[in-house]
Write a protein that holds these residues in place. Structure first.
Motif, PDB file in Angstrom:
ATOM      1  N   ASP A 117       0.679  19.806  -1.422  1.00 53.77           N
ATOM      2  CA  ASP A 117       1.426  18.788  -2.175  1.00 53.77           C
ATOM      3  C   ASP A 117       2.143  19.356  -3.389  1.00 53.77           C
ATOM      4  OD1 ASP A 117       0.863  16.748  -0.461  1.00 53.77           O
ATOM      5  OD2 ASP A 117      -0.857  15.974  -1.584  1.00 53.77           O
ATOM      6  N   VAL A 132       0.859  -1.188   0.000  1.00 46.39           N
ATOM      7  CA  VAL A 132       0.000   0.000   0.000  1.00 46.39           C
ATOM      8  C   VAL A 132       0.891   1.233   0.000  1.00 46.39           C
ATOM      9  CG1 VAL A 132      -1.776   1.269   1.240  1.00 46.39           C
ATOM     10  CG2 VAL A 132      -1.795  -1.235   1.238  1.00 46.39           C
ATOM     11  N   ARG A 133       0.763   2.048  -1.017  1.00 50.15           N
ATOM     12  CA  ARG A 133       1.597   3.245  -1.123  1.00 50.15           C
ATOM     13  C   ARG A 133       1.055   4.354  -0.217  1.00 50.15           C
ATOM     14  NH1 ARG A 133       5.356   4.916  -4.634  1.00 50.15           N
ATOM     15  NH2 ARG A 133       4.954   3.107  -5.986  1.00 50.15           N
ATOM     16  N   HIS A 134       1.923   4.876   0.630  1.00 52.78           N
ATOM     17  CA  HIS A 134       1.547   5.956   1.533  1.00 52.78           C
ATOM     18  C   HIS A 134       2.088   7.280   0.998  1.00 52.78           C
ATOM     19  CE1 HIS A 134      -0.047   3.378   4.723  1.00 52.78           C
ATOM     20  NE2 HIS A 134       0.945   2.543   4.438  1.00 52.78           N
ATOM     21  N   SER A 135       1.240   8.287   1.013  1.00 56.89           N
ATOM     22  CA  SER A 135       1.637   9.597   0.508  1.00 56.89           C
ATOM     23  C   SER A 135       2.535  10.303   1.516  1.00 56.89           C
ATOM     24  CB  SER A 135       0.389  10.446   0.243  1.00 56.89           C
ATOM     25  OG  SER A 135       0.750  11.746  -0.164  1.00 56.89           O
ATOM     26  N   LEU A 136       3.648  10.820   1.040  1.00 56.52           N
ATOM     27  CA  LEU A 136       4.566  11.562   1.901  1.00 56.52           C
ATOM     28  C   LEU A 136       4.123  13.020   1.993  1.00 56.52           C
ATOM     29  CD1 LEU A 136       8.016  10.177   0.681  1.00 56.52           C
ATOM     30  CD2 LEU A 136       6.721   9.502   2.696  1.00 56.52           C
TER      31      LEU A 136
END
Length: 339
Positions: free
Chosen positions: A336, A99-103
């Protein structure tokens, strides 16, 4: 002896029926605890004859050892089964995509403050801080803003009491620094400020400033212009040009506003600079003698210069932000963009 046989038989039957850790604990208390029948038999050995005591004691210890062994084996098998069940339940498919987590990203105002601070610290400046809740003395009186100065009106300033307010600028740090340090002084003071402004595209009741102060012997306007010209070339562009226009601030004399050549069009004229080729960046000037006196300095010996800039204004110009409210709405779609 018959009781021992019955206890051992019952223990074997109960062990076979145990399926959970709770049942195992109940078994341990029932057959191996301090109040178990086996323990009661051992306590009555003293009332038997020596021959009976020896025979019964040997059989009782043998029975206890067997029960303990059987219990440990059962307990071990229960733990192994529980571990296997847990392994099946928490089985991980290592081939499944992660699962890709947003930085997150640093806020553009934070980036701007850090970059400006870095430039001045490379020139030998130190960071100075002061309270956001200030006294009227440090916010106005010590900065040569007399009782009738329009900025002191309640329509412009957030008053907590007659003598306490939310600072309207970071300039009070100037006087606090002058009182706390001996010259030479070279500091900048980034921080939040507050004024009674109605929020719109270019105004906010809370905003950020960076104040600069240099005090020493022989400090002149040439030092001020050279310092700020160096800053403009480092922050905006090595080809940036600066222009100083006469102005008035109560805490500096002479005072000026500094413009920098438009970093969007290079001075040719565009929408950002409104066709003039120049953008107003900050206010500055030589520290007023009355401010030096408030800092208990000899005005015949020391001179200095000060400057102040609005962080939001510079960030808006640098990043092309048209509404100051975007900085405070915490919309990650906006933040972002500055990763």
């Amino acid at each position: 002896m018959q009781q021992l046989d019955n206890i051992l038989k019952e223990a074997r039957e109960r062990l076979d029926a145990i399926t959970t850790a709770a049942e195992a604990e109940e078994f341990r208390i029932r057959f191996l605890g301090k109040k178990s029948p086996l323990t009661e038999i051992l306590r009555t050995l003293g009332s038997l004859s020596p021959e009976e005591r020896k025979e019964v004691g040997m059989q009782a210890n043998k029975a206890r050892k067997e029960i303990e062994t059987l219990f440990e084996e059962k307990n071990a098998s229960l733990k192994a089964a529980q571990k296997q069940l847990l392994a099946q339940k928490e089985r991980i498919d290592v081939t499944e995509p992660g699962v890709r987590h947003s930085l997150g990203a640093r806020h553009p105002l934070t980036v701007t403050i850090q970059e400006i601070s870095r430039i001045f610290m490379s020139m030998g400046y130190q960071i100075a801080e002061g309270p956001e809740v200030e006294t009227v003395f440090y916010n106005f009186d010590a900065l040569n803003a007399g009782p009738n100065h329009p900025a002191r009106d309640w329509t412009d300033t957030f008053y907590i009491s007659d003598d306490i307010l939310l600072r309207t600028q970071t300039s009070p740090v100037q006087v606090r620094t002058l009182q706390a340090q001996e010259p030479p002084i070279r500091v900048i003071s980034p921080g939040r400020c507050f004024r009674c402004d109605t929020p719109d595209a270019t105004h906010s009741p809370m905003f950020h400033q960076i104040e600069g102060l240099v005090v020493g012997e022989g400090i002149t306007m040439a030092d001020l212009k050279g310092t700020l010209d160096t800053f403009a070339k480092e922050f905006f562009s090595k080809d940036a040009k600066t222009k100083f226009r006469p102005h008035h601030f109560p805490f500096t004399e002479p005072s000026a506003e500094m413009d920098v050549s438009c970093f969007k069009c290079g001075g040719k004229g565009c929408r950002v600079c409104k066709g003039s080729g120049w953008i107003e960046i900050l206010g500055c000037g030589m520290v007023h003698p009355n401010v030096l006196k408030a800092g208990n300095l000899d005005t015949e010996k020391y001179t200095g210069f000060a400057f102040g800039m609005g962080v939001e204004r510079i960030a808006m110009l640098r990043y092309g932000v048209e509404d100051i409210r975007l900085f405070y709405e915490n919309d990650m779609r906006f933040i972002d963009q500055f990763k």
